[in-house]
Write a protein that holds these residues in place. Structure first.
Motif, PDB file in Angstrom:
ATOM      1  N   TYR A   1       0.865  -1.259  -0.071  1.00 45.92           N
ATOM      2  CA  TYR A   1      -0.078  -0.126   0.098  1.00 45.92           C
ATOM      3  C   TYR A   1       0.875   1.349  -0.096  1.00 45.92           C
ATOM      4  O   TYR A   1       0.285   2.346   0.143  1.00 45.92           O
ATOM      5  N   GLY A   2       2.157   1.053   0.050  1.00 38.93           N
ATOM      6  CA  GLY A   2       3.017   2.279  -0.270  1.00 38.93           C
ATOM      7  C   GLY A   2       2.989   3.213   1.125  1.00 38.93           C
ATOM      8  O   GLY A   2       3.154   4.324   0.981  1.00 38.93           O
ATOM      9  N   PHE A   3       3.029   2.550   2.373  1.00 35.97           N
ATOM     10  CA  PHE A   3       2.930   3.196   3.533  1.00 35.97           C
ATOM     11  C   PHE A   3       4.545   2.951   4.015  1.00 35.97           C
ATOM     12  O   PHE A   3       4.906   1.906   4.254  1.00 35.97           O
ATOM     13  N   ASP A   4       5.211   4.181   4.524  1.00 36.05           N
ATOM     14  CA  ASP A   4       6.452   3.942   5.159  1.00 36.05           C
ATOM     15  C   ASP A   4       6.679   3.389   6.337  1.00 36.05           C
ATOM     16  O   ASP A   4       6.103   3.611   7.125  1.00 36.05           O
ATOM     17  N   GLN A   5       7.496   2.277   6.515  1.00 43.46           N
ATOM     18  CA  GLN A   5       7.234   1.159   7.666  1.00 43.46           C
ATOM     19  C   GLN A   5       7.828   2.031   8.883  1.00 43.46           C
ATOM     20  O   GLN A   5       7.648   1.548   9.889  1.00 43.46           O
TER      21      GLN A   5
END
Length: 252
Positions: free
Chosen positions: A116-120
């Motif tokens: 989902y393209g979320f910065d971990q």
């Protein structure tokens, strides 16, 4: 008792609640930084599909589906936060007693962040003092592993639950959230003022960042601000919003 299912799930399965037999969604509540007047983080809070409270969801959670539920919560929170364009930190509550091996259980979370393209590195995992921890060494292993791979961690509801100072001595979380029971009417209660003031100094000395949660009145806010706290969460600033990010009511 039904056997516990510890298999690895795909993001799609978790987004569809991993065959739990019930579905749920998330609401989001901001944590604000008053020093910069910015949103520091948003916390993902479990809700029913029609906005029902967390209690209505948790009554379906049991020993056999706790792990699947925990995995689904993470994926739903990340997917919704990404779709809403969240750029701040994202706080996700996890259930320590649902995790059997942190290095395996975290794979679905990592996959969701990538999918989902979320910065971990923007994910903060919270665990609550209100869940009784039966294996302290196991919890410490989880916290250490999560931090090693770039996640941040927080103790939620500090000051109200089972584990208290003994747990704080062992766990090196990045954040501690002071429970609303200590916050309520703090402007009128000298005992609470003394406790929270010294608690804040202690946590800062331990290298932790303090978050005051459950702020409902301007008087509570002013008292806590005078103690040097800068991160706040509560109805005074914004109520949780179902599948959306609420507008913030900044205080002068």
């Amino acid at each position: 008792m039904q056997p516990v299912d510890f298999r690895e799930f795909s993001c799609k399965e978790c987004a569809q609640a991993c065959d739990l037999g019930f579905d749920f969604s998330m609401a989001f509540q901001p944590i604000v930084d008053i020093s910069s007047r910015t949103v520091f983080a948003v916390e993902a809070l479990v809700r029913g599909t029609n906005g029902e409270g967390a209690a209505d969801v948790f009554k379906h959670v049991n020993e056999s589906n706790r792990y699947r539920f925990d995995q689904s919560c993470r994926v739903k929170a990340i997917r919704l936060a990404a779709s809403l364009g969240v750029q701040s930190f994202l706080c996700i509550n996890f259930l320590p007693n649902a995790i059997y091996k942190p290095e395996l259980c975290i794979r679905t979370t990592l996959a969701a962040a990538q999918t989902y393209g979320f910065d971990q590195t923007k994910i903060i995992f919270e665990f609550t003092e209100n869940e009784r921890i039966f294996d302290q060494a196991h919890l410490l292993n989880i916290i250490n592993h999560y931090q090693e791979i770039g996640f941040q961690t927080a103790i939620d509801d500090f000051g109200s639950g089972y584990n208290g100072l003994a747990q704080l001595a062992d766990l090196k979380t990045n954040f501690t959230k002071i429970d609303m029971e200590l916050i309520r009417h703090i402007d009128q209660d000298s005992a609470r003022q003394t406790i929270v003031r010294h608690m804040t100094r202690m946590l800062e000395a331990l290298g932790q960042t303090v978050i005051a949660e459950g702020i409902e009145t301007a008087a509570e806010y002013e008292m806590l601000k005078s103690m040097g706290i800068t991160l706040f969460q509560g109805y005074l600033f914004a109520k949780p919003a179902f599948e959306s990010i609420p507008e913030i009511h900044w205080q002068d």
